[in-house]
Enzyme design. Sequence first.
Site, short mmCIF file in Angstrom:
data_model
loop_
_atom_site.label_atom_id
_atom_site.label_comp_id
_atom_site.label_asym_id
_atom_site.label_seq_id
_atom_site.Cartn_x
_atom_site.Cartn_y
_atom_site.Cartn_z
N ASP A 328 0.83 -1.21 0.00
CA ASP A 328 0.00 0.00 0.00
C ASP A 328 0.86 1.26 0.00
O ASP A 328 2.03 1.24 0.37
CB ASP A 328 -0.91 0.01 1.23
N GLU A 329 0.26 2.35 -0.39
CA GLU A 329 0.82 3.69 -0.27
C GLU A 329 2.31 3.73 -0.66
O GLU A 329 3.17 4.10 0.12
CB GLU A 329 0.64 4.20 1.17
N CYS A 330 2.57 3.35 -1.89
CA CYS A 330 3.94 3.35 -2.40
C CYS A 330 4.11 4.46 -3.43
O CYS A 330 3.79 4.28 -4.61
CB CYS A 330 4.28 2.00 -3.03
#
EC number: 3.2.1.52
Length: 760
Positions: A328-330
């Site tokens: 996530d959230e990369c």
Amino acid sequence: MKHTILGLLLCGSILLNAQSPAAFPIIPLPQKITPAAGQFVLSAETCIRFDLNNEQVALAANYFNQWLNSYAGFALPSSNKQEKNVIVLELNQSVKHPEGYHLQISPGQILIQAWQPVGLFYGIQSLMQLFPIEASAAINLAGVDIQDQPAFGYRGVMLDVGRYYFSPADVKTFIDMLARYKINRFHWHLTEDQGWRIEIKKYPKLQEVAAWRNETIVGHLNQGAERKFDGQKNGGFYTQEEVKDIVEYARKRFITVIPEIEMPGHAQAAIAAYPELGCLDKPIGVATFWGVSPNVFCPNEATFTFLENVLSEVMALFPSPYIHIGGDECPKVQWTTNATAQQIIKREKLKDEHELQSYFIRRMEKFLNQHGRQIIGWDEILEGGLAPNATVMSWRGTEGGIEAAKQGHNVIMTPTSYCYIDYYQSLHADEPLAIGGFLPLEKVYSYNPIPSELSPDQAKHILGAQANLWTEYIKDLSKLQYMTYPRAQALAEVTWSGEAKKNFADFTSRLMVHMERWKKEGVNFGNHLFDVKVQASSDGTGVKISASNPANQGTIKYVADGTMPAASSANVGTNLLLNQSGQYVFQSFMDGKPSGRSAKLDVSFHKAAGKKITLSTEPAPQYRGSGNGSVLNGVIGSNQRYNDAEWLGFAGKDVVAVIDLGKPTALKQVKLRFFNNPGQWVYAPKQVQVSWGKQEGSFGKVLSSRVEVGKDKIVSSNLNLKNAKARYLKLEFSNYGEIPAGAPGAGSRAWLFVDEIVVE
């Protein structure tokens, strides 16, 4: 007491539906409970009979005996004889579900039958919940027949220890409560930008460097504002021996521990220890503030070797068939300029950096599959193409889970709007600091993990649901418990009992019994059952007040002069219609005594208060307050948070609002308030525009203004109408647009939060 009430739409008090505590206060609610005659008397003379040669059955029996010894001061001897006063644990294939059980309490015998030992363990949990809160030498248990099994196979809770380290003892205490409520998965979030928490022997700098940060930000991250830090080194890690001990502790409670090693994002702590893992040719430190770091793993061979070595040690510690790899959230900004990343895109014929992330995830999945493990990832792993055998954890709403299930992938539902228990659970001003959002107990309980968009065959891919506890603002066990309980119990009932069995009033009745037990045990929990919840709305007929409490019990009284209500105060009707400014205070009363926290409402009338408003864009379901009229109810929202039912939140869209004042009215100015906190993806609009007219749909002069943003969270914009006269006002708010690179949520469209529209 000054009454400033125009009238009661419905007179009389809120005499809420009071219920006595359930006779069998079991959480989660069993599928079938049938009261039976007689009672069983348990004492030190009672025996327990089970198969001593079955290790897992013995685990269940020993668990009960250890609990009983701490509860009553004695344990039960085991016996294979036909005793007259006995508890029998029996494996029996007549119970068809592997986690199901059949519990019968009758004079002389308590019989728990199950197909598998885990079912016996769950039957024991239900039995323990039937014991009175206060122990005695002879414990009377009413006769009952319970047949039970779970609705979902995956019933989970996630604990983030990457932001703040919790001791092994704290983790075990947390696991104990999960076991009590038949939660069978403990998702352990072990690595973060702000700390790496698991010992990896091949890489000692993960313990020496990555596990510690030099200081921690104080309060919320607010871009533009001066950041304050506590100046204190913070961190810690679990040795491999401690990890083994915790995993074994959970196993003895029939809980599978699923470790999470984040990749390719949320990797700054690891990169701080080993800079060659990152995309920058320079050293960095462990992150000291919250949010999404741009420092992500570089997709080079050194990184893949590192992660394979890490996962090899992780797999040796965790027997779970699943390994969670994050995903996530990369932020992919560094990949766009990194030579290695671009070479891989070209070599593998990938379209872009999104497909590069998919390549990264698939490569790690292949490695884990080769070692007999499966991956779970957050729903971002759908971007660029889903890894073939992955299970998706859907957190950014339900859309990712729906898409994955339609593709034939297994899904665990954990949307922020129902499952993020780091959100505020009450709107009261004295709530301890939380990350944001608003998730009250009743909303958790209302969740149905099966999206209506799925066919019956597709719905089979929904394994269950999970509550997530992120710990940016949770430093110790006491607050951890406060944020988790009783919302975790609500989700436990959602996932065990199923949609058809849910009844919130009955749940709260049983919950009150559990809360009394928690008090005795010293468990800190959030008790908001009798806190007053007040909503002020506007639909064109005036400012209407509704007041309730989650327990739906007692009477709610109010005063209009800012003092605390007494038992003799006026009762609130179903809807209260106001026409004057003032400070209104509301209080729940049970049996004539105040119960729970009061609620205060400062109402300031202006020319648009109570009038009708029409919006071009509906606010997000989790941020719609008391409806669209929340911005015309005469109540100003909080200066610190946008979840107090006064702010309307819009996800990534422009908004047009039309206000009908009812008749031509002399107008001087419009005062607007917006929330601005880029650290939480919230931005004030770029521009506001107002126009007005005397006829519906006909607007004349247009006044525009750019919104000036400073360091404060609250952004004000006043528009001077210069004594215009109009019936209709049209306001247009231009969304900030795409969040810039390097900021939290980069690439997503910003949230827009609008407060009271004051018309003078």
